[in-house]
Design a protein around this motif. Sequence first.
Motif, PDB file in Angstrom:
ATOM      1  N   GLY A   1     -50.234 -32.576  12.436  1.00  0.00           N
ATOM      2  CA  GLY A   1     -50.747 -31.389  11.745  1.00  0.00           C
ATOM      3  C   GLY A   1     -51.301 -30.340  12.697  1.00  0.00           C
ATOM      4  N   ASP A   2     -51.606 -30.767  13.923  1.00  0.00           N
ATOM      5  CA  ASP A   2     -52.242 -29.844  14.860  1.00  0.00           C
ATOM      6  C   ASP A   2     -51.181 -29.211  15.764  1.00  0.00           C
ATOM      7  N   PRO A   3     -51.021 -27.881  15.693  1.00  0.00           N
ATOM      8  CA  PRO A   3     -49.979 -27.244  16.518  1.00  0.00           C
ATOM      9  C   PRO A   3     -50.206 -27.449  18.003  1.00  0.00           C
ATOM     10  N   CYS A   4     -51.436 -27.711  18.408  1.00  0.00           N
ATOM     11  CA  CYS A   4     -51.719 -27.880  19.826  1.00  0.00           C
ATOM     12  C   CYS A   4     -51.229 -29.237  20.349  1.00  0.00           C
ATOM     13  N   ARG A   5     -50.908 -30.150  19.414  1.00  0.00           N
ATOM     14  CA  ARG A   5     -50.359 -31.443  19.840  1.00  0.00           C
ATOM     15  C   ARG A   5     -48.848 -31.513  19.571  1.00  0.00           C
ATOM     16  N   GLY A   6     -48.401 -30.648  18.722  1.00  0.00           N
ATOM     17  CA  GLY A   6     -46.964 -30.603  18.425  1.00  0.00           C
ATOM     18  C   GLY A   6     -46.303 -29.474  19.203  1.00  0.00           C
ATOM     19  N   ILE A   7     -45.276 -28.879  18.601  1.00  0.00           N
ATOM     20  CA  ILE A   7     -44.558 -27.767  19.249  1.00  0.00           C
ATOM     21  C   ILE A   7     -44.474 -26.618  18.240  1.00  0.00           C
ATOM     22  N   VAL A   8     -44.660 -25.397  18.730  1.00  0.00           N
ATOM     23  CA  VAL A   8     -44.459 -24.230  17.875  1.00  0.00           C
ATOM     24  C   VAL A   8     -43.158 -23.553  18.301  1.00  0.00           C
TER      25      VAL A   8
ATOM     26  N   ILE B   1     -34.034 -18.629  17.132  1.00  0.00           N
ATOM     27  CA  ILE B   1     -35.163 -19.062  17.974  1.00  0.00           C
ATOM     28  C   ILE B   1     -35.405 -18.095  19.139  1.00  0.00           C
ATOM     29  N   VAL B   2     -36.667 -17.697  19.275  1.00  0.00           N
ATOM     30  CA  VAL B   2     -37.047 -16.808  20.378  1.00  0.00           C
ATOM     31  C   VAL B   2     -37.579 -17.637  21.545  1.00  0.00           C
ATOM     32  N   GLU B   3     -38.508 -18.522  21.255  1.00  0.00           N
ATOM     33  CA  GLU B   3     -39.062 -19.397  22.298  1.00  0.00           C
ATOM     34  C   GLU B   3     -39.782 -20.582  21.672  1.00  0.00           C
ATOM     35  N   ASN B   4     -40.049 -21.585  22.502  1.00  0.00           N
ATOM     36  CA  ASN B   4     -40.811 -22.757  22.051  1.00  0.00           C
ATOM     37  C   ASN B   4     -42.040 -22.884  22.942  1.00  0.00           C
ATOM     38  N   LEU B   5     -43.158 -23.309  22.354  1.00  0.00           N
ATOM     39  CA  LEU B   5     -44.339 -23.482  23.190  1.00  0.00           C
ATOM     40  C   LEU B   5     -45.329 -24.445  22.538  1.00  0.00           C
ATOM     41  N   ARG B   6     -46.246 -24.956  23.362  1.00  0.00           N
ATOM     42  CA  ARG B   6     -47.363 -25.759  22.827  1.00  0.00           C
ATOM     43  C   ARG B   6     -48.616 -24.935  23.051  1.00  0.00           C
TER      44      ARG B   6
ATOM     45  N   VAL C   1     -35.016 -30.819  15.640  1.00  0.00           N
ATOM     46  CA  VAL C   1     -36.466 -31.054  15.735  1.00  0.00           C
ATOM     47  C   VAL C   1     -36.860 -32.187  14.796  1.00  0.00           C
ATOM     48  N   SER C   2     -37.983 -32.812  15.094  1.00  0.00           N
ATOM     49  CA  SER C   2     -38.446 -33.860  14.178  1.00  0.00           C
ATOM     50  C   SER C   2     -39.816 -33.497  13.620  1.00  0.00           C
ATOM     51  N   VAL C   3     -40.006 -33.849  12.361  1.00  0.00           N
ATOM     52  CA  VAL C   3     -41.284 -33.642  11.680  1.00  0.00           C
ATOM     53  C   VAL C   3     -41.539 -34.925  10.893  1.00  0.00           C
ATOM     54  N   GLY C   4     -42.628 -35.642  11.225  1.00  0.00           N
ATOM     55  CA  GLY C   4     -42.821 -36.943  10.610  1.00  0.00           C
ATOM     56  C   GLY C   4     -41.618 -37.797  10.984  1.00  0.00           C
ATOM     57  N   GLY C   5     -41.023 -38.438  10.028  1.00  0.00           N
ATOM     58  CA  GLY C   5     -39.832 -39.229  10.340  1.00  0.00           C
ATOM     59  C   GLY C   5     -38.547 -38.459  10.100  1.00  0.00           C
TER      60      GLY C   5
ATOM     61  N   VAL D   1     -44.218 -24.899  13.014  1.00  0.00           N
ATOM     62  CA  VAL D   1     -44.872 -26.040  13.670  1.00  0.00           C
ATOM     63  C   VAL D   1     -44.098 -27.316  13.377  1.00  0.00           C
ATOM     64  N   VAL D   2     -43.637 -27.960  14.455  1.00  0.00           N
ATOM     65  CA  VAL D   2     -42.917 -29.239  14.304  1.00  0.00           C
ATOM     66  C   VAL D   2     -43.548 -30.276  15.231  1.00  0.00           C
ATOM     67  N   ASP D   3     -43.105 -31.529  15.101  1.00  0.00           N
ATOM     68  CA  ASP D   3     -43.666 -32.586  15.946  1.00  0.00           C
ATOM     69  C   ASP D   3     -43.099 -32.524  17.360  1.00  0.00           C
ATOM     70  N   GLU D   4     -41.765 -32.551  17.442  1.00  0.00           N
ATOM     71  CA  GLU D   4     -41.170 -32.481  18.792  1.00  0.00           C
ATOM     72  C   GLU D   4     -39.742 -31.951  18.742  1.00  0.00           C
ATOM     73  N   LEU D   5     -39.248 -31.536  19.903  1.00  0.00           N
ATOM     74  CA  LEU D   5     -37.873 -31.073  20.033  1.00  0.00           C
ATOM     75  C   LEU D   5     -37.005 -32.249  20.459  1.00  0.00           C
ATOM     76  N   LEU D   6     -35.868 -32.423  19.793  1.00  0.00           N
ATOM     77  CA  LEU D   6     -34.997 -33.541  20.148  1.00  0.00           C
ATOM     78  C   LEU D   6     -33.791 -33.084  20.963  1.00  0.00           C
ATOM     79  N   GLY D   7     -33.503 -31.789  20.949  1.00  0.00           N
ATOM     80  CA  GLY D   7     -32.370 -31.301  21.752  1.00  0.00           C
ATOM     81  C   GLY D   7     -31.560 -30.248  21.018  1.00  0.00           C
ATOM     82  N   GLN D   8     -30.606 -29.704  21.763  1.00  0.00           N
ATOM     83  CA  GLN D   8     -29.718 -28.696  21.165  1.00  0.00           C
ATOM     84  C   GLN D   8     -28.385 -29.333  20.828  1.00  0.00           C
ATOM     85  N   GLN D   9     -27.783 -28.838  19.781  1.00  0.00           N
ATOM     86  CA  GLN D   9     -26.510 -29.416  19.380  1.00  0.00           C
ATOM     87  C   GLN D   9     -25.737 -28.428  18.508  1.00  0.00           C
ATOM     88  N   GLN D  10     -24.437 -28.454  18.661  1.00  0.00           N
ATOM     89  CA  GLN D  10     -23.634 -27.667  17.725  1.00  0.00           C
ATOM     90  C   GLN D  10     -23.358 -28.552  16.523  1.00  0.00           C
ATOM     91  N   VAL D  11     -23.669 -28.063  15.359  1.00  0.00           N
ATOM     92  CA  VAL D  11     -23.498 -28.920  14.186  1.00  0.00           C
ATOM     93  C   VAL D  11     -22.524 -28.280  13.194  1.00  0.00           C
TER      94      VAL D  11
END
Lengths: 107, 684
Positions: B588-595, B544-549, B530-534, B609-619
Amino acid sequence: MTDTIPTTEPDDAGDMQRAPHALPQMLDLTQAAQLREEMIRIAADSSIVLDASGVERMSTPCAQILLAAARSAQAANKPFRITQASELFRTAITDLGLRYELDKWME
Amino acid sequence: MPVSSEQESYPVAQFRKTYFEECAELLDALQSNLELLSSGQEDDETLHAIFRSVHSIKGGAGAFGCTDLVAFSHTFESLLDALRDHKIAASQEIKQLLLRASDALADIVNAARLEHQLPPNFAADTSAAMLDALQGAGQAFEVPAGSAAVETKSLSEQRYRIRFRPHTEMLKKANEPLLLIRQLRKLGVLSTEVDSSSLPALAALDPEAAYLNWTFTLDTAVPRGAVQDVFEFVEDDCDLDIELVEVAAGPVEAAPSDAGGAVATAVAAVSVAQSIRVDVDKVDRLVNLVGELVISQAMLTEQGLSLPADKYPQLIQGIEALAQSARELQESVMAIRAQPVKSVFARMPRIVRELAATLGKEVRIVTSGEMTEIDKTVIEQLNDPLTHMIRNALDHGIEPPAERAAAGKPRQGTIHLSAAQRSGRIVIEVSDDGRGINREKILAKARARGLVPAGANLSDDEVDDLIFLPAFSTADVISNISGRGVGMDVVKRNVQALGGRISVRSRFGQGSSFSLSLPLTLAVVDGMVVSVGGETFIIPLVAIVENLRPQVSEIHPVVGRGHVLALRGEYLPLVYLHRVFSISDAIGDPCRGIVIIVQSENAGRVGIVVDELLGQQQVVVKSLEANYEPVDGISGATILGNGRVALILDVARLHEIDIRGTAGRLPASEDSRTEPAKDMIHAA
């Protein structure tokens, strides 16, 4: 007890109560050829009794010869016995895995 | 000549090391089986298993000249043998005696391992009691000596089948199989089968030729190299085949060897799983290399995404196949390192027994879920916290028998130790039926020490959590369960360093239950990027249970607690990641980002609350503790496909950090704990 195979005095033919052939103290590789000769020589006897009480060294070649001698006697339906085997003799036979078969002829 | 491929030679020190490693495992098994016996499982299988452990320990001890160990284990074994043959009944006294003997045996093994001298009469009373029991049952007892000890020496773990066919000329070179066989016998329990079918009639026999062939079955603690060394000087004069048949599963009598005729093949069924002993360093190296491979694969995958699929279909297909294989490889490698927690659990009954005796308490320990598997790296770290929790339960939880009786409880207290896998983690619980936490006393003490503000109103859980504060670990303790100089704060710190969490539930007068939650491995994690700011973070997928806006109408403010999200009739606290880690330029607004809704053991469900999802990965997890320093709210770091470092979130801590950061209800010292995280983020 000596290191060589004692030759036994020929007894009266047909005498079943022959004195045991004493096996030498050292039954190592160097004695193998002589032991074989002796076993072939006494194979003609009506019964074969070996006294193993004095054996203090044992080897695989000599164990092979004794086993072959026992089998030959059995094939010829002649009694074959190894008497009073020393602890060392018994242990060696056991270690070599021959105890089970030779036990048939040991007292 | 068909000899084993393993050509390494093993110095004696290596055999010794292997032997003592096996001893540790055998002692664990002994302990577990004795516990089963004590709990009434008196079947033959249990008795055999107990016998086998002691028998194997004795077997190796003889080879390394540990005379004390041979003597004691011989007595022990004789008693077990009589028990196995039902010549002695498994009475309560005998069971207690066996437990004492097992403890003493562990000490003697340890002393032998460290080459320490034991006191002259060490465990003499236990030995005497065992001899008395044997004599009482009319059992003859022979002191092991010389060759007799070698004869009775029995199997250890490996079983080798050795096929030895001397060439005809071997004997003429003065090579004597008898000596080799006796050398072999010194390594363990040897069973000999001879094939004399090639022996000609006396008249045709060459007196100096070799006619006998052997097949040996050797149960031994030494590695294959040592077995092969026996044949070192005859290697060119024989056919030799050394085969690891199985891990010895049962006692094999060193019976007189088999028939002289045909070789009986397949003495021991090969049905038992084969195993090899591998140095842990080698496995660790493999795990690290696979980790690097996975990172490289992730980089390739990322590069592959920028290629037009229609132009390079095969390359892209290859990258996908590589990703699949890399994942399977990683899972397989990790499985090698997984071990049942039994190895740690097996040590606990002794601790309970000894401490109960010291404290004059009657306590039994019941374990469950011992076969739950967990990565070796985690297992190694488990012993100390677990020991401490058990000691605490015994020392401060379980009451003395009289006090228990007065409270209407059974005189004997019970400690339950359990392990289970839950949501991709292992949860270990230590619960007791003792007196529980006296919250009033704890709160009073905490207030007196200024750890809790006078007006603060703490929930029961929050009061219980106070026992994990460092100030409660001093000798002046009023808590019923902390104390002994080294406190629960140390346990908590150790557990957190492992990426784990500890929590306590307690009911006054009825007992306490400590719950440890640990990751199954410390090496890899499936994560949501996930990304938050930069900044980029990883959230473990298992949480993780689920993601939503959300809609604006679903977000509600709560005084002093930030916001909650109304989700299907439930209100979930929202954690703004940019606030926790002080990241600017974030949404800052969860309605514009992702919960992202996550589930944690201690805080229930929380929305992050994050900005966006970038994908799944095994790390591949890189330890922060090892490479930097522990950071609250972060469980580790990883290297992404683009080569950048990303931090892996410890979701269970985020909510707590957020609450303390905004509400500040608990000690002020806790507030500064996210500072390193800020540094770390900026450094990354």
